[in-house]
Design a protein around this motif. Sequence first.
Motif, PDB file in Angstrom:
ATOM      1  N   HIS A  28       1.145   7.311   9.600  1.00 32.90           N
ATOM      2  CA  HIS A  28       0.295   8.483   9.322  1.00 32.90           C
ATOM      3  C   HIS A  28      -1.168   8.177   9.567  1.00 32.90           C
ATOM      4  O   HIS A  28      -1.698   7.202   9.038  1.00 32.90           O
ATOM      5  N   PRO A  29      -1.854   9.015  10.373  1.00 27.30           N
ATOM      6  CA  PRO A  29      -1.323  10.038  11.280  1.00 27.30           C
ATOM      7  C   PRO A  29      -1.276   9.510  12.703  1.00 27.30           C
ATOM      8  O   PRO A  29      -2.017   8.614  13.062  1.00 27.30           O
TER       9      PRO A  29
ATOM     10  N   ALA B 234       4.772  10.796   7.465  1.00 27.02           N
ATOM     11  CA  ALA B 234       3.747  10.620   8.485  1.00 27.02           C
ATOM     12  C   ALA B 234       3.558  11.907   9.288  1.00 27.02           C
ATOM     13  O   ALA B 234       4.525  12.574   9.656  1.00 27.02           O
ATOM     14  N   LEU B 235       2.305  12.264   9.552  1.00 28.23           N
ATOM     15  CA  LEU B 235       1.989  13.405  10.406  1.00 28.23           C
ATOM     16  C   LEU B 235       2.030  12.942  11.854  1.00 28.23           C
ATOM     17  O   LEU B 235       1.298  12.030  12.251  1.00 28.23           O
ATOM     18  N   ILE B 236       2.902  13.569  12.659  1.00 28.27           N
ATOM     19  CA  ILE B 236       3.088  13.192  14.053  1.00 28.27           C
ATOM     20  C   ILE B 236       3.005  14.465  14.891  1.00 28.27           C
ATOM     21  O   ILE B 236       3.852  15.355  14.758  1.00 28.27           O
TER      22      ILE B 236
ATOM     23  N   TYR C  45       0.825  -1.213   0.000  1.00 26.59           N
ATOM     24  CA  TYR C  45       0.000   0.000   0.000  1.00 26.59           C
ATOM     25  C   TYR C  45       0.861   1.266   0.000  1.00 26.59           C
ATOM     26  O   TYR C  45       0.578   2.233   0.712  1.00 26.59           O
ATOM     27  N   VAL C  46       1.910   1.218  -0.799  1.00 31.42           N
ATOM     28  CA  VAL C  46       2.766   2.381  -1.039  1.00 31.42           C
ATOM     29  C   VAL C  46       2.638   2.727  -2.513  1.00 31.42           C
ATOM     30  O   VAL C  46       2.767   1.854  -3.381  1.00 31.42           O
TER      31      VAL C  46
ATOM     32  N   HIS D 221       2.967   6.706   1.414  1.00 31.93           N
ATOM     33  CA  HIS D 221       2.581   5.578   2.251  1.00 31.93           C
ATOM     34  C   HIS D 221       1.115   5.732   2.647  1.00 31.93           C
ATOM     35  O   HIS D 221       0.759   6.613   3.434  1.00 31.93           O
ATOM     36  N   MET D 222       0.284   4.863   2.088  1.00 29.64           N
ATOM     37  CA  MET D 222      -1.147   4.919   2.321  1.00 29.64           C
ATOM     38  C   MET D 222      -1.513   4.065   3.528  1.00 29.64           C
ATOM     39  O   MET D 222      -0.675   3.361   4.100  1.00 29.64           O
TER      40      MET D 222
END
Length: 326
Positions: free
Chosen positions: A202-203, A225-227, A46-47, A54-55
């Motif tokens: 993510h996330p 990734a949102l961190i 799933y990339v 990166h999904m």
Amino acid sequence: MNWITNYVRPKINSLFSRREVPENLWTKCDECGTMLFHRELHDNLYVCTNCNHHMHIMPRDRFAALFDGGIYTEVAVPAPIEDPLKFRDQKRYPERLRAAQKATGEAEAMLVAEGEILKTPVVAAAQDFAFMAGSMGMYVGNAIVAAAERAIETGRPLVLFSAAGGARMQEGILSLMQMPRTTVAVEMLREAGLPYLVVLTHPTTGGVTASYAMLGDVQIAEPGALICFAGPRVIEQTIRETLPEGFQRAEYLLDHGMLDRVTPRSAQREEIATILRMLTGQGPVVHGDLPRPVETTQIAPPPEPEALPKLDPEPQSAPPSEPAKS
């Protein structure tokens, strides 16, 4: 019946009729908009094959690619009270739970399993963002405690994949209490001398970031990734300033010392096994069915040269003898 009915009409119908195509055969990348075939996307973990975005990946798909041969055993998690606060907004809380269970096929937002990664025994836990945004409720707290207890019982390190929008508001303060509760579970691992490795995906936001997601001995994140605790939009509206590009993304946090690694999904299996073996004092990573490498015999250092015998000090001259008396 004639040739018009038997031949012409069916031919015309076949030309203008549309075949029903399943809607889930293609997935659009959120980053670049490329349409990706579902088999190709699954094989690539799933990339996105075009932009490397990166999904979202389900915990079972992640574990199938993570554990040796895709073989793992689920760890039982105690079920909490279904609706302790009798919460209702537009829907009742139990209705939202049942809808999420039907959509994902999972009982809750975290899956705990044990198995081997490149011959390295581990206990792993993964959050599912598709289940009510991976929100941290009492079940997630129970799952982390169960994972820590199983790791201590079997003497295995714990690997956790975080993905959440924060605490679950339908459980109120009971969900917030999972922050100190999971912190205690991590401390139990430390007292047992077992490594705790976190992979932030993510996330990862809110109370999850303020508790178990940032307490790992080693912190790894997936690219992009949102961190964060509070999201960029909330911060911009609060301070009324434009944030720097890439703010609160994995690469930004790595540059500012909050992460140890940013590792693509395809390389995580190798890296996790290598790090855990280093932390537990095991040998090198074993690939495939090859036997474990034989420990090389260390070459003994050359013997030190024998010390020379010490020489006796020079004899002192005897004092002159007195003449004999007559």
